[in-house]
Design an enzyme around this catalytic site. Sequence first.
Site, PDB file in Angstrom:
ATOM      1  N   ASP A 173       2.068  -5.262   8.420  1.00 28.02           N
ATOM      2  CA  ASP A 173       0.901  -4.214   8.155  1.00 28.02           C
ATOM      3  C   ASP A 173      -0.578  -5.934   8.572  1.00 28.02           C
ATOM      4  O   ASP A 173      -0.666  -6.260   7.126  1.00 28.02           O
ATOM      5  CB  ASP A 173       0.942  -3.730   7.105  1.00 28.02           C
ATOM      6  N   PHE A 217       0.877  -1.335  -0.111  1.00 31.18           N
ATOM      7  CA  PHE A 217      -0.043   0.495   0.262  1.00 31.18           C
ATOM      8  C   PHE A 217       1.479   1.540  -0.019  1.00 31.18           C
ATOM      9  O   PHE A 217       1.632   1.369   0.347  1.00 31.18           O
ATOM     10  CB  PHE A 217      -1.220   0.400   1.448  1.00 31.18           C
ATOM     11  N   ARG A 264     -13.058  -4.213  -6.725  1.00 32.19           N
ATOM     12  CA  ARG A 264     -12.722  -4.983  -5.550  1.00 32.19           C
ATOM     13  C   ARG A 264     -13.543  -5.311  -5.179  1.00 32.19           C
ATOM     14  O   ARG A 264     -14.475  -4.683  -4.414  1.00 32.19           O
ATOM     15  CB  ARG A 264     -12.093  -4.176  -5.412  1.00 32.19           C
ATOM     16  N   TYR A 282     -10.936   0.130  10.828  1.00 33.32           N
ATOM     17  CA  TYR A 282     -12.283   0.717  10.316  1.00 33.32           C
ATOM     18  C   TYR A 282     -12.361  -0.265   9.401  1.00 33.32           C
ATOM     19  O   TYR A 282     -13.369  -0.330   8.207  1.00 33.32           O
ATOM     20  CB  TYR A 282     -11.929   2.375   9.895  1.00 33.32           C
ATOM     21  N   LYS A 283     -11.785  -1.477   8.781  1.00 33.93           N
ATOM     22  CA  LYS A 283     -12.090  -2.297   8.029  1.00 33.93           C
ATOM     23  C   LYS A 283     -13.163  -3.485   8.828  1.00 33.93           C
ATOM     24  O   LYS A 283     -14.087  -2.887   8.713  1.00 33.93           O
ATOM     25  CB  LYS A 283     -10.519  -2.669   7.186  1.00 33.93           C
TER      26      LYS A 283
HETATM   27  C1  LIG Z   1      -2.205  -2.227   4.070  1.00 35.03           C
HETATM   28  C2  LIG Z   1      -2.968  -0.378   4.444  1.00 35.03           C
HETATM   29  N1  LIG Z   1      -1.975   0.427   4.680  1.00 35.03           N
HETATM   30  C3  LIG Z   1      -2.405   1.499   5.460  1.00 35.03           C
HETATM   31  C4  LIG Z   1      -3.800   1.544   4.955  1.00 35.03           C
HETATM   32  C5  LIG Z   1      -3.863   3.269   5.664  1.00 35.03           C
HETATM   33  O1  LIG Z   1      -3.918   4.230   6.224  1.00 35.03           O
HETATM   34  P1  LIG Z   1      -4.070   5.888   7.452  1.00 35.03           P
HETATM   35  O2  LIG Z   1      -4.893   4.703   8.389  1.00 35.03           O
HETATM   36  O3  LIG Z   1      -3.447   6.405   7.770  1.00 35.03           O
HETATM   37  O4  LIG Z   1      -5.041   5.989   6.027  1.00 35.03           O
HETATM   38  C6  LIG Z   1      -4.324   1.053   4.112  1.00 35.03           C
HETATM   39  C7  LIG Z   1      -5.678   2.154   3.946  1.00 35.03           C
HETATM   40  O5  LIG Z   1      -6.160   1.412   4.019  1.00 35.03           O
HETATM   41  C8  LIG Z   1      -4.068   0.214   3.196  1.00 35.03           C
HETATM   42  O6  LIG Z   1      -4.544  -0.840   3.067  1.00 35.03           O
END
Ligand SMILES: Cc1ncc(COP(=O)(O)O)c(C=O)c1O
Length: 397
Positions: A184, A113, A356, A209-210
């Site tokens: 991550d 990401f 998606r 939030y997911k």
């Molecule tokens: C793998 C991954 N890392 C980081 C983020 C984004 O991080 P943040 O919560 O700081 O916007 C996302 C957002 O979809 C993501 O999919």
Amino acid sequence: MTDFARTRALFALPEGVIYLDGNSLGPLPKAAVQAVNRTMIEEWGSELIRAWNSRGWAGKPRELGDRIGRLIGAPAGTVVVGDTLSIKVFQALAAAVRMRPDRRVILSDSGNFPTDLYMAQGLAQLLDRGHALRIPAPEDVEGAIDESVAVVMLTEVDYRTGRLHDMPRLIARAHAAGALVVWDLAHSAGAIPVDVTAGKTDFAVGCTYKYLNGGPGAPAFIYIAPEHADVAEPALAGWFGHAAPFAFETGYRPAAGIERMRVGTPPLLAYAALEAALDAWEGVDMADVRARSIALSERFIAEVEARCPGLMLASPRDPAQRGSQVSFRFEHGYAAMQALIARGVIGDFRAPDIMRFGFTPLYLTEAEVVRAAEILGGVIGDRLWDDAAYRVAAAVT
Ligand SMILES: Cc1ncc(COP(=O)(O)O)c(C=O)c1O
């Protein structure tokens, strides 16, 4: 066995909508409405600043961290909640890089990401000591691990395709080469079984939030393996990560363990929503979630491929190689997704051509998955996407 009829009833899902985007933003847990209201009225409103002590506000980052820890195999006291995932990526990576002072390579992959890659680039620039970010293709990461690598920083589930990295294998390779790992888990926590302890993960971060349904902008989490937690130096030396925040010392001393990864004042209203969202996971077995996620996504792929020969599966065909999402490539994917959303089926689009769809067993049924494929079949088969209104790009896709 997990009772998915019970969990579904916990969510406020709008009538006429089939929601296949819980991998991006989970839906509203009904209890979150009361929880935020209660926090505002009974805690903030009545207790005012006393609530930091009387309602345990100060301990929430750790308390919610422990609850998330149970979903990712982390022991109590190794996870804290706060800030956004970008910040937590930076903190974990900075701490890991400092633990390998003689090495200069941060290894990630080209499918990671963007914010993770940007954070690594920013950190390398800030350190100004010749650190380089290497981003081979995801399938070439293993071969790129050597003794120059300080940290391997990866996202377990690819946000575009859902492709799963072999986490235990890559961790073993990294450790054998003397490197540390930062994972991550944005698309893993609440989506697939994760065990950071058994997997010997050094650092892990993720968002809520997911799949955890904490609400838009809900706070992120960070895990540090117990053996590193008192060694990891916090790059963001905030007062809430100080050993004695209310001593107001002029010099920074890190708190013991994971508490040092706290930064500033936690957003308590967002914590209230997240706390209510985490209640939905009581009595949920991640093995059941995984089995049902695979059943739902396999059914979706079969139904879509039977109806839409123009759509190319972009996700691994083997469900064991996928997270909890399915993606298809389609040249007119953006317009097709807009046409689909207009018909009540919500997924999303990732450039350049990915449609998606997320599978979230807590609130999604097989009948909805079949219906969504039927509607998609109509959108593609009848070229319903071929309308100027669906080509207007919105700011957020
Ligand atoms: C793998 C991954 N890392 C980081 C983020 C984004 O991080 P943040 O919560 O700081 O916007 C996302 C957002 O979809 C993501 O999919």
